[in-house]
Design a protein around this motif. Sequence first.
Motif, short mmCIF file in Angstrom:
data_model
loop_
_atom_site.label_atom_id
_atom_site.label_comp_id
_atom_site.label_asym_id
_atom_site.label_seq_id
_atom_site.Cartn_x
_atom_site.Cartn_y
_atom_site.Cartn_z
N PRO A 152 0.79 -1.24 0.00
CA PRO A 152 0.00 0.00 0.00
C PRO A 152 0.82 1.29 0.00
CG PRO A 152 -0.21 -1.19 2.08
CD PRO A 152 0.45 -2.12 1.13
N GLU A 153 1.95 1.29 0.71
CA GLU A 153 2.76 2.51 0.73
C GLU A 153 3.34 2.81 -0.65
OE1 GLU A 153 2.73 0.68 4.80
OE2 GLU A 153 3.21 -0.04 2.79
N LEU A 154 3.85 1.78 -1.28
CA LEU A 154 4.38 1.96 -2.64
C LEU A 154 3.27 2.32 -3.61
CD1 LEU A 154 6.59 1.78 -4.79
CD2 LEU A 154 6.20 -0.70 -4.89
N HIS A 155 2.12 1.68 -3.46
CA HIS A 155 0.97 1.95 -4.33
C HIS A 155 0.62 3.44 -4.30
CE1 HIS A 155 -3.53 0.88 -5.32
NE2 HIS A 155 -2.98 1.69 -6.21
N LYS A 156 0.47 3.97 -3.10
CA LYS A 156 0.10 5.38 -2.97
C LYS A 156 1.17 6.30 -3.54
CE LYS A 156 -1.01 8.96 0.44
NZ LYS A 156 -1.76 9.69 -0.59
N SER A 157 2.42 6.00 -3.20
CA SER A 157 3.52 6.85 -3.68
C SER A 157 3.62 6.81 -5.19
CB SER A 157 4.83 6.37 -3.05
OG SER A 157 5.94 7.03 -3.61
N LEU A 158 3.55 5.62 -5.77
CA LEU A 158 3.72 5.49 -7.22
C LEU A 158 2.55 6.14 -7.95
CD1 LEU A 158 5.61 4.31 -9.33
CD2 LEU A 158 4.32 2.17 -9.22
N TYR A 159 1.35 5.95 -7.44
CA TYR A 159 0.18 6.56 -8.08
C TYR A 159 0.25 8.08 -7.98
CZ TYR A 159 -4.61 7.85 -9.19
OH TYR A 159 -5.71 8.44 -9.76
N ASP A 160 0.48 8.60 -6.79
CA ASP A 160 0.49 10.05 -6.59
C ASP A 160 1.58 10.72 -7.44
OD1 ASP A 160 -1.56 9.72 -4.81
OD2 ASP A 160 -0.36 10.09 -3.00
N ASN A 161 2.77 10.17 -7.42
CA ASN A 161 3.87 10.77 -8.17
C ASN A 161 3.66 10.67 -9.68
OD1 ASN A 161 5.24 11.46 -5.82
ND2 ASN A 161 6.42 9.56 -5.77
N SER A 162 3.13 9.54 -10.13
CA SER A 162 2.89 9.36 -11.56
C SER A 162 1.81 10.31 -12.06
CB SER A 162 2.49 7.91 -11.86
OG SER A 162 3.53 7.01 -11.53
N VAL A 163 0.74 10.44 -11.30
CA VAL A 163 -0.36 11.34 -11.70
C VAL A 163 0.12 12.79 -11.69
CG1 VAL A 163 -2.62 12.24 -11.02
CG2 VAL A 163 -2.21 9.77 -11.02
N ALA A 164 0.91 13.15 -10.69
CA ALA A 164 1.45 14.52 -10.65
C ALA A 164 2.30 14.79 -11.89
CB ALA A 164 2.27 14.73 -9.38
N ASP A 165 3.11 13.81 -12.29
CA ASP A 165 3.94 13.95 -13.48
C ASP A 165 3.09 14.09 -14.74
OD1 ASP A 165 6.60 13.72 -14.92
OD2 ASP A 165 5.59 11.97 -15.73
N LEU A 166 2.02 13.30 -14.83
CA LEU A 166 1.15 13.38 -16.01
C LEU A 166 0.43 14.73 -16.07
CD1 LEU A 166 -0.38 9.78 -16.02
CD2 LEU A 166 1.38 10.70 -17.53
N LYS A 167 0.02 15.23 -14.93
CA LYS A 167 -0.65 16.54 -14.91
C LYS A 167 0.32 17.65 -15.33
CE LYS A 167 -4.22 15.46 -11.48
NZ LYS A 167 -4.76 15.74 -10.13
N THR A 168 1.56 17.53 -14.89
CA THR A 168 2.58 18.50 -15.32
C THR A 168 2.79 18.43 -16.83
OG1 THR A 168 3.70 18.38 -13.17
CG2 THR A 168 4.99 19.19 -15.05
N PHE A 169 2.76 17.21 -17.37
CA PHE A 169 2.90 17.03 -18.82
C PHE A 169 1.76 17.73 -19.56
CE2 PHE A 169 1.94 14.62 -22.69
CZ PHE A 169 3.16 14.61 -23.33
N VAL A 170 0.54 17.60 -19.05
CA VAL A 170 -0.62 18.25 -19.69
C VAL A 170 -0.47 19.77 -19.64
CG1 VAL A 170 -3.11 18.61 -19.54
CG2 VAL A 170 -2.17 16.32 -19.23
N GLU A 171 -0.03 20.28 -18.49
CA GLU A 171 0.15 21.73 -18.37
C GLU A 171 1.22 22.21 -19.35
OE1 GLU A 171 1.15 22.20 -14.31
OE2 GLU A 171 -0.88 21.77 -13.57
N GLY A 172 2.29 21.44 -19.49
CA GLY A 172 3.33 21.81 -20.43
C GLY A 172 2.84 21.77 -21.87
N ALA A 173 1.99 20.78 -22.17
CA ALA A 173 1.44 20.68 -23.52
C ALA A 173 0.59 21.89 -23.85
CB ALA A 173 0.60 19.40 -23.64
#
Length: 275
Positions: free
Chosen positions: A75-96
């Motif tokens: 669960p700890e890895l799950h939350k960290s990986l999901y949160d960080n990955s989604v944050a990165d994807l949102k940054t990608f959208v903003e950059g686009a």
Amino acid sequence: MTSPHAAAKSLILIAAVAAALASCNRKAEEEAAAPVAIPAAPTAGATAASPLAYDSKNAFASVKLTLPEALKTQPELHKSLYDNSVADLKTFVEGAQADRTEFGGDGGMPPYEKVVQYEGAVDTGKLFGLLGNAYEYTGGAHGNPGYLAVLWDKALKRRIDVNALLKPGADRAALDRMLCAALNVEKRKRDPQAVLLTLNGADWKCPHLSETVVGLAASTTPGKAGGLTVLIGPYVAGPYAEGGYEIDLPQSALRPLLNPAYADEFAGAPVKRAD
């Protein structure tokens, strides 16, 4: 002078009040003695709030994340990986959006795209590993594929890198030579006439292990890792059209180099991921 009837009424009223007070006191005592209900502490599974997928698109970009079911066991890895990955994807959208509106339009270009998918879960007594694929398009003739890997120490509850799996003073040069030899075998499988690479080639050359993405290889022995999987992206060991490489280094060859703290997590032979 108070009449006998009035006196009797007063006595009855006093008795009723006393009885009511006694009842209230008993109720208060009972409530004080009753155990206080304490909300249950969240269990390890309480991180079920972290989904296994994220998908978003607009006029500027399309992004997607996919995580494997096996990740729920960590669960700890799950939350960290999901949160960080989604944050990165949102940054990608903003950059686009910034890229495509900076000059007042995008000239009819298709939306940017980024897709991240983790799979290939390897679960041993101490370790949990994932391998991943990524694809990113930001214009041009084609997108850029890439690779990802996660190594997780289950007891320490933190991510580690491949160096933690190797004993101090391990011969890194031997690892590089092992990787180069395995890479050349794969190149010759694709093209029997392929020019073999060296670690010091002029045009294309073998990458050092430190320049690659490394994760755990699944094993023929349940509950163990069969070795290390080394992921080499396009343009690293050949032109884009040649594609990337997935090289398995068997634990039998790696064993002299493994950190004793993790050596027992390896056994059997590597099992390749399904294409």
